[in-house]
Design a protein around this motif. Structure first.
Motif, PDB file in Angstrom:
ATOM      1  N   PHE A  32       0.983  -1.236   0.014  1.00  0.00           N
ATOM      2  CA  PHE A  32       0.024  -0.035  -0.167  1.00  0.00           C
ATOM      3  C   PHE A  32       0.685   1.201  -0.052  1.00  0.00           C
ATOM      4  O   PHE A  32       0.641   2.173  -0.816  1.00  0.00           O
ATOM      5  N   ASN A  33       1.872   1.455   0.841  1.00  0.00           N
ATOM      6  CA  ASN A  33       2.662   2.530   0.991  1.00  0.00           C
ATOM      7  C   ASN A  33       3.980   2.625   0.488  1.00  0.00           C
ATOM      8  O   ASN A  33       4.640   3.608   0.475  1.00  0.00           O
ATOM      9  N   LYS A  34       4.369   1.366  -0.285  1.00  0.00           N
ATOM     10  CA  LYS A  34       5.597   1.448  -0.914  1.00  0.00           C
ATOM     11  C   LYS A  34       5.751   2.481  -2.167  1.00  0.00           C
ATOM     12  O   LYS A  34       6.799   3.396  -2.108  1.00  0.00           O
ATOM     13  N   PRO A  35       4.637   2.743  -2.756  1.00  0.00           N
ATOM     14  CA  PRO A  35       4.692   3.889  -3.855  1.00  0.00           C
ATOM     15  C   PRO A  35       5.063   5.130  -3.251  1.00  0.00           C
ATOM     16  O   PRO A  35       5.471   5.870  -3.990  1.00  0.00           O
ATOM     17  N   LEU A  36       4.648   5.307  -2.037  1.00  0.00           N
ATOM     18  CA  LEU A  36       4.880   6.435  -1.448  1.00  0.00           C
ATOM     19  C   LEU A  36       6.389   6.812  -1.015  1.00  0.00           C
ATOM     20  O   LEU A  36       6.931   7.857  -1.169  1.00  0.00           O
ATOM     21  N   GLN A  37       6.810   5.759  -0.500  1.00  0.00           N
ATOM     22  CA  GLN A  37       8.401   5.663  -0.265  1.00  0.00           C
ATOM     23  C   GLN A  37       9.079   5.900  -1.383  1.00  0.00           C
ATOM     24  O   GLN A  37      10.137   6.710  -1.422  1.00  0.00           O
ATOM     25  N   ASP A  38       8.713   5.235  -2.578  1.00  0.00           N
ATOM     26  CA  ASP A  38       9.342   5.416  -3.845  1.00  0.00           C
ATOM     27  C   ASP A  38       9.302   6.907  -4.344  1.00  0.00           C
ATOM     28  O   ASP A  38      10.351   7.487  -5.046  1.00  0.00           O
ATOM     29  N   LEU A  39       8.172   7.527  -4.223  1.00  0.00           N
ATOM     30  CA  LEU A  39       7.900   8.860  -4.616  1.00  0.00           C
ATOM     31  C   LEU A  39       8.771  10.023  -3.835  1.00  0.00           C
ATOM     32  O   LEU A  39       9.249  10.795  -4.332  1.00  0.00           O
ATOM     33  N   VAL A  40       8.662   9.720  -2.610  1.00  0.00           N
ATOM     34  CA  VAL A  40       9.672  10.516  -1.611  1.00  0.00           C
ATOM     35  C   VAL A  40      10.825  10.353  -1.737  1.00  0.00           C
ATOM     36  O   VAL A  40      11.663  11.504  -2.123  1.00  0.00           O
ATOM     37  N   THR A  41      11.617   9.084  -2.216  1.00  0.00           N
ATOM     38  CA  THR A  41      12.785   8.974  -2.322  1.00  0.00           C
ATOM     39  C   THR A  41      13.359   9.573  -3.691  1.00  0.00           C
ATOM     40  O   THR A  41      14.495  10.260  -3.677  1.00  0.00           O
ATOM     41  N   GLU A  42      12.609   9.406  -4.717  1.00  0.00           N
ATOM     42  CA  GLU A  42      12.972   9.721  -5.876  1.00  0.00           C
ATOM     43  C   GLU A  42      12.716  11.382  -6.155  1.00  0.00           C
ATOM     44  O   GLU A  42      13.390  12.205  -6.597  1.00  0.00           O
TER      45      GLU A  42
END
Length: 126
Positions: A32-42
């Motif tokens: 659910f929240n991995k896309p958020l972690q990816d967005l924040v990191t990138e």
């Protein structure tokens, strides 16, 4: 496949927030929240923080003021620790929070000082 911006963002994120904090965030990611972690990191870290137009100390202080305005104490604590890692002093953080208090309101300032105090005390304990 990780983009170059993602890789650069992960390096900056680890530099500012520390491996332990970043590992905890990444390890806790779910479908659910991995896309958020990816967005924040990138984007946050790979696009904005990796840009060298401002020194990391300045970025840290701006981020602290913004998080104070948003009344986001959990993120503020992380960025206070990041500011200290970046070489900002407790006095600089205090000055930014006083400035934010005047412009954002006393309740926001109280919440921000409470969170920052906890993060600074943890930092000082080592």
């Amino acid at each position: 496949m990780e983009s170059e911006k993602y890789k650069q963002g992960m390096n900056v994120r680890r530099e500012v927030l520390g491996d332990e904090y970043v590992d905890r965030a990444i390890d806790a990611a779910t479908d659910f929240n991995k896309p958020l972690q990816d967005l924040v990191t990138e984007n946050c870290w790979g696009e904005i923080w990796a840009n060298d137009a401002l020194p990391k100390q300045t970025r840290s202080l701006i981020t602290i003021a913004t998080l104070a305005a948003l009344k986001a104490p959990t993120e503020l604590k992380a960025h206070v620790r990041g500011a200290l890692r970046n070489g900002c002093s407790a006095q600089e953080i205090q000055a930014v929070l006083l400035q934010a208090t005047v412009y954002c309101g006393v309740p926001a300032g109280i919440e921000a000082f409470r969170a920052a105090k906890e993060a600074i005390e943890e930092w000082q304990k080592g």
